[in-house]
Design a protein around this motif. Structure first.
Motif, PDB file in Angstrom:
ATOM      1  N   SER A  49      65.304  93.187  24.636  1.00  0.00           N
ATOM      2  CA  SER A  49      65.906  94.526  24.585  1.00  0.00           C
ATOM      3  C   SER A  49      66.118  95.031  25.993  1.00  0.00           C
ATOM      4  N   CYS A  50      67.065  95.965  26.137  1.00  0.00           N
ATOM      5  CA  CYS A  50      67.342  96.483  27.476  1.00  0.00           C
ATOM      6  C   CYS A  50      67.934  97.883  27.365  1.00  0.00           C
ATOM      7  N   SER A  51      67.382  98.810  28.136  1.00  0.00           N
ATOM      8  CA  SER A  51      67.986 100.144  28.183  1.00  0.00           C
ATOM      9  C   SER A  51      67.930 100.697  29.604  1.00  0.00           C
ATOM     10  N   VAL A  52      68.805 101.666  29.872  1.00  0.00           N
ATOM     11  CA  VAL A  52      68.888 102.269  31.198  1.00  0.00           C
ATOM     12  C   VAL A  52      68.643 103.762  31.062  1.00  0.00           C
ATOM     13  N   ILE A  53      67.736 104.300  31.916  1.00  0.00           N
ATOM     14  CA  ILE A  53      67.390 105.723  31.838  1.00  0.00           C
ATOM     15  C   ILE A  53      67.885 106.394  33.118  1.00  0.00           C
ATOM     16  N   ASN A  56      66.772 111.406  32.591  1.00  0.00           N
ATOM     17  CA  ASN A  56      66.079 111.506  31.294  1.00  0.00           C
ATOM     18  C   ASN A  56      66.932 111.160  30.073  1.00  0.00           C
ATOM     19  N   VAL A  57      68.128 110.618  30.318  1.00  0.00           N
ATOM     20  CA  VAL A  57      68.963 110.184  29.182  1.00  0.00           C
ATOM     21  C   VAL A  57      68.835 108.669  29.042  1.00  0.00           C
ATOM     22  N   VAL A  58      68.489 108.223  27.813  1.00  0.00           N
ATOM     23  CA  VAL A  58      68.316 106.773  27.585  1.00  0.00           C
ATOM     24  C   VAL A  58      69.607 106.196  26.997  1.00  0.00           C
ATOM     25  N   GLN A  59      70.120 105.130  27.633  1.00  0.00           N
ATOM     26  CA  GLN A  59      71.288 104.430  27.070  1.00  0.00           C
ATOM     27  C   GLN A  59      70.880 103.011  26.704  1.00  0.00           C
ATOM     28  N   LYS A  60      71.106 102.623  25.462  1.00  0.00           N
ATOM     29  CA  LYS A  60      70.894 101.214  25.077  1.00  0.00           C
ATOM     30  C   LYS A  60      71.967 100.379  25.771  1.00  0.00           C
ATOM     31  N   ARG A  83      69.314 107.691  41.343  1.00  0.00           N
ATOM     32  CA  ARG A  83      68.078 107.066  40.864  1.00  0.00           C
ATOM     33  C   ARG A  83      68.155 106.787  39.349  1.00  0.00           C
ATOM     34  N   ALA A  84      67.813 105.560  38.945  1.00  0.00           N
ATOM     35  CA  ALA A  84      67.804 105.224  37.513  1.00  0.00           C
ATOM     36  C   ALA A  84      66.695 104.217  37.247  1.00  0.00           C
ATOM     37  N   PHE A  85      66.391 104.027  35.963  1.00  0.00           N
ATOM     38  CA  PHE A  85      65.342 103.068  35.579  1.00  0.00           C
ATOM     39  C   PHE A  85      65.904 102.075  34.571  1.00  0.00           C
ATOM     40  N   ILE A  86      65.668 100.785  34.810  1.00  0.00           N
ATOM     41  CA  ILE A  86      66.127  99.768  33.863  1.00  0.00           C
ATOM     42  C   ILE A  86      64.895  99.210  33.162  1.00  0.00           C
ATOM     43  N   GLU A  87      64.881  99.326  31.834  1.00  0.00           N
ATOM     44  CA  GLU A  87      63.748  98.772  31.068  1.00  0.00           C
ATOM     45  C   GLU A  87      64.196  97.521  30.335  1.00  0.00           C
ATOM     46  N   ILE A  88      63.462  96.416  30.540  1.00  0.00           N
ATOM     47  CA  ILE A  88      63.845  95.156  29.883  1.00  0.00           C
ATOM     48  C   ILE A  88      62.611  94.521  29.253  1.00  0.00           C
ATOM     49  N   GLU A  89      62.779  94.021  28.023  1.00  0.00           N
ATOM     50  CA  GLU A  89      61.745  93.167  27.418  1.00  0.00           C
ATOM     51  C   GLU A  89      62.334  91.779  27.286  1.00  0.00           C
ATOM     52  N   PHE A  90      61.515  90.766  27.604  1.00  0.00           N
ATOM     53  CA  PHE A  90      62.084  89.411  27.617  1.00  0.00           C
ATOM     54  C   PHE A  90      60.997  88.380  27.330  1.00  0.00           C
ATOM     55  N   THR A  91      61.454  87.148  27.034  1.00  0.00           N
ATOM     56  CA  THR A  91      60.500  86.036  26.895  1.00  0.00           C
ATOM     57  C   THR A  91      61.025  84.869  27.728  1.00  0.00           C
ATOM     58  N   GLY A  92      60.109  83.998  28.134  1.00  0.00           N
ATOM     59  CA  GLY A  92      60.510  82.828  28.919  1.00  0.00           C
ATOM     60  C   GLY A  92      59.605  81.652  28.579  1.00  0.00           C
TER      61      GLY A  92
END
Length: 832
Positions: A49-53, A56-60, A83-92
C-alpha cells in the motif's frame, strides 16, 4: 531533483520461515516544485500500500514499478509542493545472493542456523526499502526492527528502546546523522559480543555464538585505531558507538556501514593458536581501512560513483599508514609496494585499463570499478602526492577538506584544491594527469657524462600506435643514499645534470612515483654492482629488478638479461627485494613449464630459493621477523612444486606428524606443506585433505585445505576438487579460490576451461549475477589459455553474458595475448 528526502522512518520484520521480510516506511520529503508523480529507486520489492500526506490531507497513491530501471513511480491525483510524507508498506525476499537484505547460513553444534544482514553498497539499499539510492541523496534515518525473542537486532545507532510483543521484540534505534543510503545497516541473529570503550564511544566485536573469544585482537586494535584517526583528522568520531560484526557469508572483505562495520569472519576473528601471521596482518589492515572510511566516505561522501576511487584508495593508503604506526616491524610500506603497486601496475599496463576517475553511468558499471585501479593505483597516487607536497601539508589539507564538507558530499577536485591551497603547489594540475588518463609512464634514461637525457612515454605490455599517447606530470626524484634533487617532469623529454663526483644514481628514488624506469645498458651494469654491494636502499634494490622484469614481459628487454641481473640478489637481506626476485624467477619457470629451456630457468630458481630456505630454516624461531613467516611458506611450497627432493622429503615427515597431531605444524606452514603433499599425492591424499577440510573448526583453516586440494598433478583429482567446490560444503563467497588455484597449477591448464564452460550455468547460480567475485573467476582464465583460444572465449561470453565482467573479459583476453607473445619471445631467445 524535484523531490528531496529529509528523513526515513523505517520498520523491518525478517521472517526466517519463508525467507521474506515485511517493511513499513514514512519518508519525509521536500517537494521543490508542484508534482503529482514521485519517482524513487526500488528493486525486488512488492508494494502492498502507498499513500501521500500533505497539509494533513491523505491521498491514496497508484504505484508502478519498472524492474529494468529499478524504479518505483508514485502517482497521486492532486499536485503537492513543500513538505510531505510518503507512507509505504511492502514485502521483500531475504535473498541468498549476498546483496541487499540477505540471509546467511551457518552451522552450530551440527544445527543449521540463519541470520539476516545487509550489504547496500553500491546500489542495493533499494532491494530492502524504496528510497533515493544515490550517495548525494543524504537524509536522516529512524530505524526499528521486529525480531524473534531468541535474536538480537543491530543497526547503525544504539538501541533506545525494546518492547516485548509476545514471541517477538521491537527494537528502536536512535536517529542517525544525515547520511547516504548505501551506509545503512540492519542485522538480526543469535549474536554474542565483546565490549570495550574508546573515550566515550562504545566499541563491540559481534559474532555468531561461540566465536566472541576470537574477537579480542580486533577489539583492542579497533579502540587504538579509532582514537588515532580522531587525532589525525582533528574531528571526533561522530556516532556514539562502533560495532565490528563478523558475518559467515559475505561477498566483499568488509563494508564500512556507519557505526556497524561488517566483515568476513576470516578478516575479523583471530585465534593466536590457529591463525597465520598473514591473517593477523590482514585483519589489522582491513579494520584500519574500514575505520578510516567512517570519516572519509561516511562523514564526507563522494557526490557520485566516479569518485569511488577517492573513498577506497584513501582508505587503503590511510590503513597502511596507521597499521605501520602500531607495527613498524611489519614492514608494511614495503609490502604495500610489493602488493598494491605491483598489482596496480600489472592492470594499468593493459590497453583495457581505465582512468582512476572514470565515468559511471549505470549501477552495473559501478561494480566493475571496484578494482586494483580504484584501490591500489589510487593509493599509490596518494602516496606520491603526499611525498610531493610533504606530510604536514597533506594532513592539513585533509583536515580542511573534512571540516569544509562534513555531513555533505564532495568531489575529488575539492580535496586537491584544499591540499593545493595549503601547500601552494600546482596539486590539481599535477594530480589530474594521473587521474584523467589511463595507464602510467616509463621514463627512459640515457646517461652521457654527467647529463641525464630523459624521455617519457606510456608504458604498455602490448603496445600499438592508437594507445601510445599520454603525458604525465612526473615528480621525478633522483638519488642514491639521499635524494640528490626533485623536479616536475612535464614534457616528453628533458635533460638534467648530475652533481660532480657522484658514484651513481637511481631514478624514482624511494619508488615514490607511480612510473617505471628503463636505464641504458651501462647504467644498468653500474647499478648491478651497487645492488650487489648494497650501496642502494632496499626499496630501490627492489625497484630496479622489478622494472627490469616487467620490461622483459613487454619485450623491451630479455629474460637472460634479467636472470643475469638477479645474481646480484643472491645475498639480499631485505624482504621486499628477496620476495619479488623469488616470485619473478618462479613465475618465469612456470611460464616456461614443459618447454625444453625450462630447465635452465629452473636451476636459477632452485638455487635462489634454496639459499632463502637455508637462511630461514624450517622451524619458526622467536627471533623471526614478521615477514619471515610469509616468506618461508612461499619458498617451501614453490620448491616442492619445483620437485626438490629435500623439501619433498621434509614435507612428508612433517605431514605424517601433522596427521597424528595437528599442533606439530605452525599455522603458517599448514597450507604450504599440504600443497606439496598434494603435488606428489594420490587419491588417498585427496581423501585425507578432504577430511581435514570437513573437520576444520574455523573458516581460515578450511580455506587452507581447500587451497591444498588444488595442487595435485593428477588431472582427475583436480577435477574432483573443482567438483567438490560446487557442493554445499564450499560457501559461494569462496568459489573463486579453487578456480584461481587450479588456474595457477600448470597441471590444471588443460582441464579448467572445459570445466568452466560446462559448469558456467551452475557457477552463475551459485556465485550470483553481479557478484564482484565473478571478475576474479574470469581473470583466472588468462593463466590457462593461449592466443589460439581468443575467438572461442569471446564467443563463449557472447552466449553466456555475465554482466559486470565485460571490462575484465577484455583485460583477460589482452593478458592471454601478452603471455603468448612472451612465451614465443622466450622460445626464440633460448633456442637461438
Amino acid at each position: 531533483m524535484k523531490v528531496i528526502p529529509v528523513n526515513y522512518m523505517l520498520e523491518f520484520e525478517p521472517i526466517f520461515k519463508n525467507f521474506t521480510f515485511n517493511g513499513k516506511e514514512i519518508i519525509t520529503v521536500d517537494c521543490k516544485e508542484s508534482v503529482n508523480t514521485i519517482t524513487m529507486h526500488c528493486a525486488e520489492i512488492k508494494i502492498k500500500s502507498c499513500s501521500v500526506i500533505h497539509n494533513n490531507v491523505v491521498q491514496k497513491a497508484v504505484t508502478k514499478t519498472d524492474e529494468k530501471k529499478e524504479e518505483l513511480s508514485i502517482i497521486i491525483k492532486n499536485k503537492i509542493k513543500g513538505r510531505a510524507f510518503i507512507e509505504i508498506e511492502f514485502t521483500g525476499e531475504l535473498n541468498d545472493r549476498l546483496l541487499g537484505f540477505y540471509r546467511s547460513q551457518y552451522k552450530q553444534n551440527g544445527k543449521t542456523k540463519y541470520l539476516a544482514t545487509t550489504q547496500f553498497e553500491a546500489a542495493d539499499a533499494r532491494r530492502a526499502f524504496p528510497c533515493w539510492d544515490e550517495p548525494e541523496s543524504k537524509a536522516t534515518f529512524e530505524i526499528s526492527i521486529i525480531a524473534e525473542n531468541k535474536f538480537t537486532a543491530i543497526s547503525n545507532m544504539p538501541i533506545i528502546s525494546k518492547k516485548r510483543m509476545k514471541n517477538k521484540t521491537l527494537y528502536k534505534f536512535a536517529k542517525t546523522p544525515i547520511m547516504s543510503t548505501y551506509l545503512i545497516y540492519l542485522g538480526v541473529g543469535e549474536f554474542e559480543y565483546l565490549t570495550g570503550k574508546s573515550g566515550k564511544i562504545q566499541i563491540r566485536v559481534i559474532t555468531t555464538k561461540g566465536n566472541k573469544s576470537k574477537g579480542k585482537y580486533s577489539l583492542e586494535l579497533g579502540k587504538k585505531l579509532l582514537s588515532s584517526y580522531e587525532k589525525y583528522f582533528g574531528i571526533k568520531y561522530p556516532l556514539p558507538k562502533l560495532d565490528l560484526i563478523a558475518i559467515p557469508d559475505f561477498a566483499a572483505g568488509a563494508m564500512e556501514n556507519w557505526g556497524a562495520i561488517t566483515f568476513r569472519e576470516t578478516i575479523l576473528l583471530y585465534d593466536p593458536k590457529t591463525s597465520s601471521t598473514r591473517t593477523k596482518q590482514y585483519i589489522a589492515e582491513v579494520i584500519s581501512h574500514e575505520i578510516a572510511h567512517q570519516w572519509f566516505g561516511n562523514l564526507v561522501t563522494m557526490k557520485w560513483w566516479n569518485d569511488l576511487w577517492l573513498n577506497e584508495s584513501f582508505a587503503t593508503f590511510m590503513a597502511t599508514k596507521f597499521v605501520d604506526k602500531f607495527y613498524p616491524e611489519w614492514d608494511l610500506w614495503n609490502q604495500f609496494i610489493e602488493d598494491a603497486m605491483n598489482t596496480a601496475m600489472g592492470l594499468d599496463s593493459l590497453k583495457n585499463t581505465h582512468p582512476i576517475d572514470v565515468k559511471v553511468n549505470s549501477t552495473s558499471e559501478i561494480r566493475e570499478i571496484f578494482d586494483a585501479i580504484s584501490y591500489d593505483k589510487g593509493g599509490c597516487v596518494l602516496r606520491m602526492l603526499e611525498n610531493y607536497v610533504g606530510e604536514s601539508n597533506f594532513q592539513k589539507g585533509l583536515k580542511q577538506y573534512l571540516a569544509d564538507f562534513k555531513y555533505d558530499n564532495a568531489e575529488g577536485k575539492d580535496l586537491w584544491d584544499a591540499i593545493g591551497k595549503i601547500s601552494k603547489m600546482p596539486v590539481r594540475t599535477m594530480v589530474s594527469t594521473w587521474l584523467k588518463q589511463p595507464g602510467f609512464p616509463v621514463v627512459e634514461i640515457e646517461k652521457k657524462d654527467l647529463t641525464l637525457h630523459l624521455k617519457q612515454r606510456r608504458y604498455l605490455l602490448e603496445s600499438d600506435k592508437k594507445h601510445n599517447k599520454g603525458l604525465w606530470s612526473i615528480p621525478l626524484s633522483v638519488g642514491l643514499n639521499d635524494e640528490l634533487f626533485q623536479k616536475l617532469f612535464t614534457k616528453k623529454s628533458m635533460s638534467v645534470k648530475l652533481p660532480k663526483n657522484n658514484i651513481g644514481f637511481v631514478a624514482n628514488y624511494g619508488r615514490k612515483g607511480f612510473y617505471r624506469v628503463k636505464y641504458d645498458a651501462s647504467t644498468l651494469l653500474d647499478l648491478k654492482m651497487l645492488v650487489d654491494q648494497k650501496k642502494i636502499a632496499s626499496i630501490d634494490r627492489w625497484a630496479i629488478q622489478n622494472d627490469l622484469f616487467s620490461l622483459c614481459i613487454s619485450g623491451d628487454d630479455t629474460v637472460r638479461n634479467y636472470l643475469d641481473f638477479s645474481d646480484a640478489y643472491y645475498d639480499e637481506d631485505s624482504y621486499l627485494a628477496t620476495v619479488n626476485v623469488a616470485h619473478n624467477l618462479a613465475s618465469l619457470y612456470f611460464r616456461a613449464f614443459g618447454e625444453d629451456f625450462a630447465q635452465e630457468i629452473k636451476s636459477y630458481t632452485v638455487n635462489y630459493l634454496k639459499k632463502i630456505l637455508y637462511d630461514l630454516g624450517w622451524t619458526p624461531k622467536k627471533t623471526d621477523k614478521h615477514t619471515d613467516a610469509m616468506m618461508r611458506g612461499f619458498v617451501i611450497s614453490t620448491l616442492g612444486k619445483l620437485d626438490d627432493d629435500e623439501v619433498i622429503l621434509e614435507c612428508k615427515t612433517r605431514y605424517r606428524q601433522f596427521m597424528k597431531n595437528q599442533k606439530t605444524i605452525s599455522p603458517d606452514l599448514v597450507e604450504p606443506i599440504c600443497s606439496v603433499m598434494a603435488w606428489i599425492g594420490t587419491s588417498k591424499t585427496h581423501d585425507e585433505l578432504t577430511r581435514l577440510y570437513r573437520n576444520a573448526k574455523t573458516m581460515e583453516e578450511k580455506l587452507r585445505f581447500l587451497g591444498a586440494l588444488c595442487s595435485f598433478k593428477d588431472e582427475k583429482l583436480l577435477l574432483k576438487s573443482l567438483n567438490f567446490s560446487q557442493t554445499s560444503e564450499v560457501r559461494s563467497q569462496n568459489m573463486q579460490l579453487p578456480i584461481m588455484k587450479v588456474a595457477a597449477n600448470p597441471y590444471g591448464k588443460k582441464i579448467l576451461w572445459p570445466w568452466l564452460k560446462k559448469n558456467w550455468p551452475k557457477l552463475s547460480k551459485k556465485v550470483g549475477r553481479g557478484n564482484p567475485l565473478f571478475n576474479r573467476i574470469v581473470a583466472s582464465i588468462s593463466s590457462i589459455a593461449d592466443d589460439s583460444m581468443e575467438k572461442e572465449i569471446r564467443q563463449f561470453f557472447k552466449k553466456n553474458p555475465t554482466p559486470g565482467t565485460e571490462r575484465t573479459q577484455e583485460q583477460t583476453l589482452e593478458r592471454i595475448r601478452i603471455n603468448s607473445k612472451f612465451l614465443k619471445n622466450m622460445r626464440k631467445e633460448f633456442t637461438s
